[in-house]
Structures are given as structure tokens and as C-alpha cells.
Design an enzyme around this catalytic site. Structure first.
Site, PDB file in Angstrom:
ATOM      1  CE  LYS A  56      59.462  70.648  -9.162  1.00 51.15           C
ATOM      2  NZ  LYS A  56      60.555  70.014  -9.930  1.00 51.15           N
ATOM      3  CD  GLN A 100      62.516  71.358 -12.718  1.00 52.87           C
ATOM      4  OE1 GLN A 100      62.418  71.242 -11.503  1.00 52.87           O
ATOM      5  NE2 GLN A 100      61.643  70.840 -13.535  1.00 52.87           N
ATOM      6  CG  ASP A 123      63.805  65.641  -7.850  1.00 48.09           C
ATOM      7  OD1 ASP A 123      62.565  65.680  -7.798  1.00 48.09           O
ATOM      8  OD2 ASP A 123      64.494  66.406  -8.542  1.00 48.09           O
TER       9      ASP A 123
HETATM   10  N1  GUN Z   1      61.721  67.908 -14.613  1.00 45.55           N
HETATM   11  C1  GUN Z   1      60.453  67.476 -14.797  1.00 45.55           C
HETATM   12  N2  GUN Z   1      59.998  66.908 -13.654  1.00 45.55           N
HETATM   13  C2  GUN Z   1      60.988  66.976 -12.765  1.00 45.55           C
HETATM   14  C3  GUN Z   1      61.110  66.570 -11.404  1.00 45.55           C
HETATM   15  O1  GUN Z   1      60.208  66.004 -10.782  1.00 45.55           O
HETATM   16  N3  GUN Z   1      62.298  66.842 -10.818  1.00 45.55           N
HETATM   17  C4  GUN Z   1      63.311  67.452 -11.456  1.00 45.55           C
HETATM   18  N4  GUN Z   1      64.441  67.668 -10.798  1.00 45.55           N
HETATM   19  N5  GUN Z   1      63.235  67.843 -12.715  1.00 45.55           N
HETATM   20  C5  GUN Z   1      62.073  67.610 -13.358  1.00 45.55           C
END
Ligand code: GUN
Length: 287
Positions: A56, A100, A123
């Protein structure tokens, strides 16, 4: 005999195109003195999460989005994390906040997500974002189903009057996916682990989105010829190779379109995070 083969929807190629547009918008914002910024918080040392956040942050760099990665020890308390989220809510250089998941068990993930300002919820996990999607108001859409919608858009697929079957009912993918398809006038069925006859449902579908997290949930005998198949799964097969929820080799001989794994929905998820972050910065800039 040569078998028919579905057309691929290439998530890498589409991502490249969409990320190019994000980079252009980022440049335009910078010309007005605003650098779009994303804060990513990682608590603990989950190996998969470490890879995700690295990807990311790298994607932000490549698209002209400023990113801050905050890594904390698994012993961080809930109160400490909430204080960090609050500080980022107040920070004018940050337009998107991503915590996350999963978080360590002693931290209430729901409480943390609800602490993020909805204006920075890139998100799309906050209940305010979920509610906005539900009633068709502007908000942030969760990145994975949003990416699936962009994939359908890329093949000019008109969902109006079509039957879409979503396999999986998670808050992050299945449920928002169903709402997005509904908003585009599809007739939507959500299937899940308690659905008695999955095949009877998928055989009626013009569009199938598989988001279960288990390999070979969808096989060729379950797909209507010509259907569009979108594979959200990210699994490891018996040889340790990355695979989706769909039996790709079998289903591609029946489907009209199919997304591969890897190189399908995966890159689109990060792309839509960039899109949401840019959108957040533009909204805050009043453009
Ligand atoms: N863990 C797995 N996929 C995601 C996501 O798209 N966003 C976040 N914040 N955590 C994750």
C-alpha cells in the site's frame, strides 16, 4: 477439439490506467498546495499484514500520494491506538487513515474503526460509510468490492436486469458488493455457508462474485455459459501457489469473462485505496 476460453479481465492493466489518473489528480492538487496523504497503522507483526501495508505504501509513492507508515508493537494498548487515530483525525496533512486488520485480540477493532473520522475512512469500514452505501449517499466504498465494480465497468457491462450472485457475506466484501450491484439495477442473490444448493443459484447467474476464502468454491459445472466471473479469493493451493476461490482452468472454458488470481482483483483493491485517498483529499480541498 479446441475449447472456448473466457476473456480475461486484467486487474494489473486496469490498475495501471486508474493509477495514472490518480497520479494526474495528485499533481493537480499539489499545484494548489495540497499533497494528498495516507496514514497506515500496523499493530503487531502479522506477516501477511506486513506485506499488505508495504504494498500500500509503495503504491502511494508511485502515484504521488504522501504516505506515513506507523508500526507499533503488538503490546500497544487500545487507548494508545485510539489516541493515535484521534491525532491523525486532527492532522491536516493526512486525508486518509487505514488501520490494518486484524488487530491483536486485546484491541476492539470495531471501536478503533469507529474512531476514524468518516471523512478520512478510505477503507470504507466505518458504519457511517456502510450506511452511506446502503442509502446511496456519497461516502467511501470498501476498496475490494469497489474494484470489482470498476472491473465490470471496464468491459462496459450493463448490470441492469442481470442476475448477480455474490458468494460470501462479509462486511468487507460480500455485503457491500451486493449493495453496489443493486445500485446498478442488478437482481442480487447473496449465498453463504448455509445456502443449501449453491450450484442451483450460481447456474442462474449472469455475474458471479466469489468471495469466500476457499479454493474451488466455484467449478465449471456451476457456471452458466457466458457468465462473468469475478474471483476475490486469495488462497494458497496444495503446492503453496496463490489461487482464488474459482477453479480457473475449468471455469474459463464456460465463462464469458473471468478475473485471474494473481493479477485480478488483488491489485484493484490497492488501486481503489489510492482513488479513495485522492477523493478524500479533493473533498477536503473543496474540489
Ligand atoms: N486486512 C486485510 N484486508 C484489509 C483491508 O482492505 N483493509 C484493512 N484495513 N485491513 C485489511
Amino acid at each position: 477439439m479446441t475449447q472456448e476460453s473466457a476473456r480475461l479481465i486484467d486487474g494489473n492493466a486496469l490498475s495501471k490506467q486508474l493509477r495514472g489518473a490518480v497520479a494526474q489528480r495528485a499533481t493537480a492538487l499539489k499545484a494548489r498546495g495540497i499533497t494528498p496523504g495516507l496514514a497506515v497503522i500496523l499493530v503487531g507483526d502479522n506477516p501477511a499484514s506486513q506485506v499488505y501495508v508495504r504494498n500500500k505504501v509503495k503504491a502511494c509513492e508511485d502515484s504521488g500520494i504522501h504516505s506515513v507508515l506507523e508500526k507499533y508493537d503488538a503490546s500497544m494498548t487500545e487507548a494508545e491506538l485510539l489516541a493515535r487515530v484521534d491525532a491523525l483525525n486532527q492532522d491536516a496533512s493526512i486525508h486518509g487513515i487505514l488501520v490494518q486488520l486484524p488487530l491483536p485480540a486485546h484491541i476492539d477493532a470495531h471501536k478503533v474503526i469507529e474512531a476514524i473520522s468518516p471523512a478520512k475512512d478510505v477503507d470504507g469500514f466505518h458504519v457511517a460509510s456502510a450506511g452511506a452505501l446502503m442509502v446511496g449517499q456519497p461516502g467511501f466504498w470498501p476498496c475490494t468490492p469497489y474494484g470489482c465494480m470498476k472491473m465490470l465497468e471496464s468491459i462496459n457491462y450493463d448490470l441492469k436486469g442481470k442476475h448477480a450472485v455474490v458468494i460470501g457475506r462479509s462486511n468487507i466484501v460480500g455485503k457491500p458488493m451486493a449493495l453496489m450491484l443493486l445500485q446498478k439495477n442488478a437482481t442480487v442473490t447473496i449465498c453463504h455457508s448455509a445456502t443449501p444448493d449453491l450450484k442451483a443459484m450460481t447456474l442462474q447467474a449472469d455475474v458471479i462474485v466469489a468471495a469466500v476464502g476457499k479454493q474451488k468454491v466455484l467449478t465449471a459445472d456451476m457456471v452458466k455459459p457466458g457468465a462473468v466471473v469475478i474471483d476475490v479469493g486469495m488462497n494458497r493451493n496444495d503446492e503453496g501457489k496463490l489461487c482464488g476461490d474459482v477453479d480457473f482452468e475449468g471455469v474459463k472454458t464456460v465463462a464469458g469473462y473471468i478475473t485471474p488470481v494473481p493479477g485480478g482483483v488483488g491489485p484493484m483493491t490497492i488501486t481503489m485505496l489510492l482513488v479513495n485517498t485522492l477523493e478524500a483529499a479533493e473533498r477536503m480541498a473543496g474540489s
